[in-house]
Write a protein that holds these residues in place. Structure first.
Motif, PDB file in Angstrom:
ATOM      1  N   GLY A 118       0.813  -1.197   0.000  1.00  0.00           N
ATOM      2  CA  GLY A 118       0.000   0.000   0.000  1.00  0.00           C
ATOM      3  C   GLY A 118       0.852   1.255   0.000  1.00  0.00           C
ATOM      4  N   LEU A 119       0.187   2.395  -0.118  1.00  0.00           N
ATOM      5  CA  LEU A 119       0.888   3.675  -0.147  1.00  0.00           C
ATOM      6  C   LEU A 119       1.519   4.014   1.201  1.00  0.00           C
ATOM      7  CD1 LEU A 119      -1.737   5.648  -2.236  1.00  0.00           C
ATOM      8  CD2 LEU A 119       0.492   4.829  -3.028  1.00  0.00           C
ATOM      9  N   ASP A 120       1.206   3.227   2.220  1.00  0.00           N
ATOM     10  CA  ASP A 120       1.829   3.392   3.529  1.00  0.00           C
ATOM     11  C   ASP A 120       2.918   2.358   3.783  1.00  0.00           C
ATOM     12  OD1 ASP A 120       0.274   1.138   3.735  1.00  0.00           O
ATOM     13  OD2 ASP A 120      -0.907   1.838   5.453  1.00  0.00           O
ATOM     14  N   GLY A 121       3.204   1.526   2.775  1.00  0.00           N
ATOM     15  CA  GLY A 121       4.259   0.532   2.897  1.00  0.00           C
ATOM     16  C   GLY A 121       3.819  -0.818   3.415  1.00  0.00           C
ATOM     17  N   LYS A 122       2.565  -0.959   3.813  1.00  0.00           N
ATOM     18  CA  LYS A 122       2.101  -2.238   4.336  1.00  0.00           C
ATOM     19  C   LYS A 122       1.939  -3.257   3.207  1.00  0.00           C
ATOM     20  CE  LYS A 122      -0.321  -0.248   8.312  1.00  0.00           C
ATOM     21  NZ  LYS A 122      -1.626  -0.023   8.971  1.00  0.00           N
ATOM     22  N   LEU A 123       2.334  -4.488   3.479  1.00  0.00           N
ATOM     23  CA  LEU A 123       2.196  -5.560   2.502  1.00  0.00           C
ATOM     24  C   LEU A 123       0.721  -5.948   2.398  1.00  0.00           C
ATOM     25  CD1 LEU A 123       3.647  -7.612   0.624  1.00  0.00           C
ATOM     26  CD2 LEU A 123       3.765  -9.154   2.598  1.00  0.00           C
ATOM     27  N   VAL A 124       0.161  -5.866   1.188  1.00  0.00           N
ATOM     28  CA  VAL A 124      -1.254  -6.195   0.986  1.00  0.00           C
ATOM     29  C   VAL A 124      -1.446  -7.424   0.108  1.00  0.00           C
ATOM     30  CG1 VAL A 124      -2.022  -3.831   1.361  1.00  0.00           C
ATOM     31  CG2 VAL A 124      -1.421  -4.558  -0.948  1.00  0.00           C
ATOM     32  N   GLY A 125      -0.387  -7.889  -0.535  1.00  0.00           N
ATOM     33  CA  GLY A 125      -0.504  -9.072  -1.378  1.00  0.00           C
ATOM     34  C   GLY A 125       0.833  -9.744  -1.577  1.00  0.00           C
ATOM     35  N   ALA A 126       0.846 -11.090  -1.436  1.00  0.00           N
ATOM     36  CA  ALA A 126       2.079 -11.863  -1.619  1.00  0.00           C
ATOM     37  C   ALA A 126       1.700 -13.202  -2.251  1.00  0.00           C
ATOM     38  CB  ALA A 126       2.793 -12.067  -0.297  1.00  0.00           C
ATOM     39  N   PRO A 127       1.746 -13.308  -3.575  1.00  0.00           N
ATOM     40  CA  PRO A 127       1.283 -14.526  -4.263  1.00  0.00           C
ATOM     41  C   PRO A 127       2.042 -15.779  -3.826  1.00  0.00           C
ATOM     42  CG  PRO A 127       1.684 -12.738  -5.821  1.00  0.00           C
ATOM     43  CD  PRO A 127       2.227 -12.297  -4.518  1.00  0.00           C
ATOM     44  N   ALA A 128       1.300 -16.892  -3.729  1.00  0.00           N
ATOM     45  CA  ALA A 128       1.872 -18.231  -3.531  1.00  0.00           C
ATOM     46  C   ALA A 128       2.708 -18.347  -2.269  1.00  0.00           C
ATOM     47  CB  ALA A 128       2.704 -18.638  -4.754  1.00  0.00           C
ATOM     48  N   MET A 129       2.331 -17.603  -1.230  1.00  0.00           N
ATOM     49  CA  MET A 129       3.046 -17.708   0.042  1.00  0.00           C
ATOM     50  C   MET A 129       2.260 -18.535   1.068  1.00  0.00           C
ATOM     51  SD  MET A 129       5.958 -16.186  -0.281  1.00  0.00           S
ATOM     52  CE  MET A 129       6.473 -15.927   1.411  1.00  0.00           C
ATOM     53  N   GLU A 130       1.169 -19.175   0.621  1.00  0.00           N
ATOM     54  CA  GLU A 130       0.307 -19.884   1.569  1.00  0.00           C
ATOM     55  C   GLU A 130       0.968 -21.115   2.187  1.00  0.00           C
ATOM     56  OE1 GLU A 130      -0.358 -21.533  -2.505  1.00  0.00           O
ATOM     57  OE2 GLU A 130      -0.329 -19.519  -1.628  1.00  0.00           O
ATOM     58  N   LYS A 131       2.014 -21.665   1.565  1.00  0.00           N
ATOM     59  CA  LYS A 131       2.696 -22.837   2.109  1.00  0.00           C
ATOM     60  C   LYS A 131       3.927 -22.475   2.944  1.00  0.00           C
ATOM     61  CE  LYS A 131       1.215 -25.955  -1.603  1.00  0.00           C
ATOM     62  NZ  LYS A 131       1.662 -26.926  -2.632  1.00  0.00           N
ATOM     63  N   THR A 132       4.190 -21.186   3.084  1.00  0.00           N
ATOM     64  CA  THR A 132       5.334 -20.737   3.882  1.00  0.00           C
ATOM     65  C   THR A 132       4.935 -20.697   5.355  1.00  0.00           C
ATOM     66  OG1 THR A 132       6.175 -19.439   2.029  1.00  0.00           O
ATOM     67  CG2 THR A 132       6.990 -18.874   4.230  1.00  0.00           C
ATOM     68  N   CYS A 133       5.716 -21.357   6.194  1.00  0.00           N
ATOM     69  CA  CYS A 133       5.378 -21.465   7.611  1.00  0.00           C
ATOM     70  C   CYS A 133       5.488 -20.110   8.316  1.00  0.00           C
ATOM     71  CB  CYS A 133       6.306 -22.458   8.304  1.00  0.00           C
ATOM     72  SG  CYS A 133       6.116 -24.156   7.727  1.00  0.00           S
ATOM     73  N   ASN A 134       4.513 -19.848   9.187  1.00  0.00           N
ATOM     74  CA  ASN A 134       4.537 -18.682  10.071  1.00  0.00           C
ATOM     75  C   ASN A 134       4.725 -17.370   9.316  1.00  0.00           C
ATOM     76  OD1 ASN A 134       4.408 -20.397  12.393  1.00  0.00           O
ATOM     77  ND2 ASN A 134       6.595 -20.811  12.134  1.00  0.00           N
ATOM     78  N   PHE A 135       4.125 -17.297   8.139  1.00  0.00           N
ATOM     79  CA  PHE A 135       4.224 -16.068   7.337  1.00  0.00           C
ATOM     80  C   PHE A 135       2.995 -15.207   7.583  1.00  0.00           C
ATOM     81  CE2 PHE A 135       3.348 -13.577   3.517  1.00  0.00           C
ATOM     82  CZ  PHE A 135       4.546 -12.902   3.364  1.00  0.00           C
ATOM     83  N   GLN A 136       3.216 -14.002   8.092  1.00  0.00           N
ATOM     84  CA  GLN A 136       2.139 -13.046   8.323  1.00  0.00           C
ATOM     85  C   GLN A 136       2.442 -11.773   7.538  1.00  0.00           C
ATOM     86  OE1 GLN A 136      -0.520 -13.894  10.097  1.00  0.00           O
ATOM     87  NE2 GLN A 136       0.379 -15.884  10.659  1.00  0.00           N
ATOM     88  N   LYS A 137       1.511 -11.336   6.719  1.00  0.00           N
ATOM     89  CA  LYS A 137       1.760 -10.174   5.865  1.00  0.00           C
ATOM     90  C   LYS A 137       2.133  -8.932   6.673  1.00  0.00           C
ATOM     91  CE  LYS A 137      -2.085 -10.419   3.504  1.00  0.00           C
ATOM     92  NZ  LYS A 137      -3.146 -10.111   2.507  1.00  0.00           N
ATOM     93  N   GLU A 138       1.534  -8.789   7.853  1.00  0.00           N
ATOM     94  CA  GLU A 138       1.812  -7.588   8.632  1.00  0.00           C
ATOM     95  C   GLU A 138       3.255  -7.519   9.124  1.00  0.00           C
ATOM     96  OE1 GLU A 138      -0.592 -10.447  11.312  1.00  0.00           O
ATOM     97  OE2 GLU A 138      -0.571  -9.799   9.207  1.00  0.00           O
ATOM     98  N   ASP A 139       3.980  -8.618   9.035  1.00  0.00           N
ATOM     99  CA  ASP A 139       5.374  -8.644   9.471  1.00  0.00           C
ATOM    100  C   ASP A 139       6.349  -8.332   8.338  1.00  0.00           C
ATOM    101  OD1 ASP A 139       4.523  -9.412  12.008  1.00  0.00           O
ATOM    102  OD2 ASP A 139       4.690 -11.549  11.535  1.00  0.00           O
ATOM    103  N   HIS A 140       5.845  -8.097   7.131  1.00  0.00           N
ATOM    104  CA  HIS A 140       6.737  -8.012   5.979  1.00  0.00           C
ATOM    105  C   HIS A 140       6.442  -6.796   5.096  1.00  0.00           C
ATOM    106  CE1 HIS A 140       8.584 -11.961   6.700  1.00  0.00           C
ATOM    107  NE2 HIS A 140       7.395 -12.303   7.155  1.00  0.00           N
TER     108      HIS A 140
END
Length: 400
Positions: A118-140
């Motif tokens: 987003g325009l504030d730098g927050k991650l709003v989309g990360a394709p094909a990351m559903e199999k990555t363990c302990n991945f939270q968009k708000e952390d990246h």
């Protein structure tokens, strides 16, 4: 020679921050040494407020521009809420840059793997990351920086613990209040200048009253004599300092007529109209202020002996609508360009001289009062950082 900086070298800087009559210039290594440049990034650029542009460059929601200071890629954007955000343009996935140039966008899409921010730098989309363990968009999200507006300029700070800018600019703000720079007009500069000298060489030249009647001798500059230089006191803890240079007649300006050709900034009093004002907010912003025009320099180091610079012009509100504005501005810039060319030639030769084994630590004239103000600003931060890195408590900055 031992790697720089070291304790002996830091101690040697003290003689550049004493009374002007006794002081000597900074050691040449401050302008040439790669190790000192790395230290300087931590001492200055990672903790001080850095000018990156003008608020008008992101006038509408979704507007953005990119820049780079000491190798750090930065993107500045105005959000849908109207807030100006500044962040690293380095993708949190594989370090691809998510933005280049300037424009208007709904989001920043990394072209490599299509992570979206987003325009504030927050991650709003990360394709094909559903199999990555302990991945939270708000952390990246993208690393974000503090933002403060001053006189229409956008400043960022990599250090989220940094004290606010405006209170440490109170004296400068009061001195230039008549210009009302937040309301001033000016187009976004074009491509930056690229120069083969240390950023301090440029900053010092712009603040040097001593050379004005020597290097620039002639009808385009003689009405701003060196002997009318005035250097108001400044606290090294402040974020900026001033230099005044009286003029031989009111409303002096750099053109063949020696007089202001464009509308005078309406808030200026008689005193301000009888001098040129040089306002400095190191390490990145320097202002050259006349009655009808303000030239601003945004300095962006790229290495120990290289830098880029954004150079822009501001005029009074409505001045650009005058039918002859373009012609009058051309007259001003023709004269200013001649003077700037003289400065650039000198800056390049000074950098060559600083590399010499015979480069001195010279002495100062009374007409170089702004140099001692700059030295004190620098040396205070150099010493504090050296002490901190060698036993102090404040940590090295980590962007959010």
């Amino acid at each position: 020679m031992a790697a720089l900086p070291n304790q002996e070298f830091i101690a040697s800087l003290n003689t550049s921050a004493i009374d002007l009559a006794d002081a000597e210039t900074l050691p040449p290594a401050c302008y040439t040494d790669a190790g000192f440049y790395e230290f300087e990034k931590e001492a200055l650029f990672f903790h001080e407020w850095l000018c990156v542009g003008r608020e008008s460059w992101v006038a509408a929601s979704g507007d953005y521009f990119t820049t780079r200071i000491v190798g750090e890629p930065i993107v500045v954007a105005r959000g849908r809420d109207g807030k100006i955000n500044a962040m690293s343009s380095v993708c949190a996935h594989r370090a691809m840059l998510v933005a280049e140039g300037a424009g208007n966008t709904r989001m920043f899409l990394c072209p490599y793997h299509h992570w979206a921010y987003g325009l504030d730098g927050k991650l709003v989309g990360a394709p094909a990351m559903e199999k990555t363990c302990n991945f939270q968009k708000e952390d990246h999200g993208l690393a974000t920086f503090k933002v403060e507006l001053w006189q229409g300029f956008i400043f960022v700070n990599f250090d989220h613990q940094a004290a606010p800018l405006a209170p440490r600019l109170a004296a400068v703000t009061e001195a230039i209040a008549g210009y009302d720079l937040a309301s001033a007009e000016g187009e976004k500069p074009g491509e930056p200048g690229v120069f083969a000298w240390n950023w301090k060489v440029m900053f010092e030249n712009n603040n040097d009253g001593y050379h004005a009647s020597k290097l620039h001798q002639g009808p385009l500059h003689d009405f701003v004599p060196s002997e009318l230089s005035v250097f108001p006191d400044a606290d090294p803890a402040d974020a900026g300092f001033l230099r005044y240079n009286g003029t031989l007649h009111p409303d002096a300006s750099f053109n063949a007529t020696q007089k202001a050709l464009m509308p005078v900034f309406p808030g200026l009093d008689e005193t301000a109209r009888s001098r040129m004002t040089f306002a400095n907010i190191p390490p990145t912003l320097s202002l050259v202020m006349m009655s009808d025009m303000v030239i601003y320099l945004i300095l962006r180091p790229t290495g120990p002996e290289t830098m880029e610079q954004d150079t822009g012009v501001l005029v009074a509100p409505g001045a650009s609508k005058h039918p002859s504005f373009a012609y009058r501005m051309a007259m001003n810039m023709t004269a200013a360009s001649h003077i700037i060319d003289q400065d650039m030639h000198v800056d390049g030769l000074v950098q060559v001289g600083l590399r010499s084994r015979f480069a001195p630590r010279g002495r100062y004239s009374w007409q170089e009062g702004a140099q001692i103000q700059f030295n004190r600003w620098l040396v205070t931060r150099y010493r504090e950082t050296w002490d901190r890195l060698n036993g102090g408590a404040r940590p090295v900055v980590r962007a959010a």
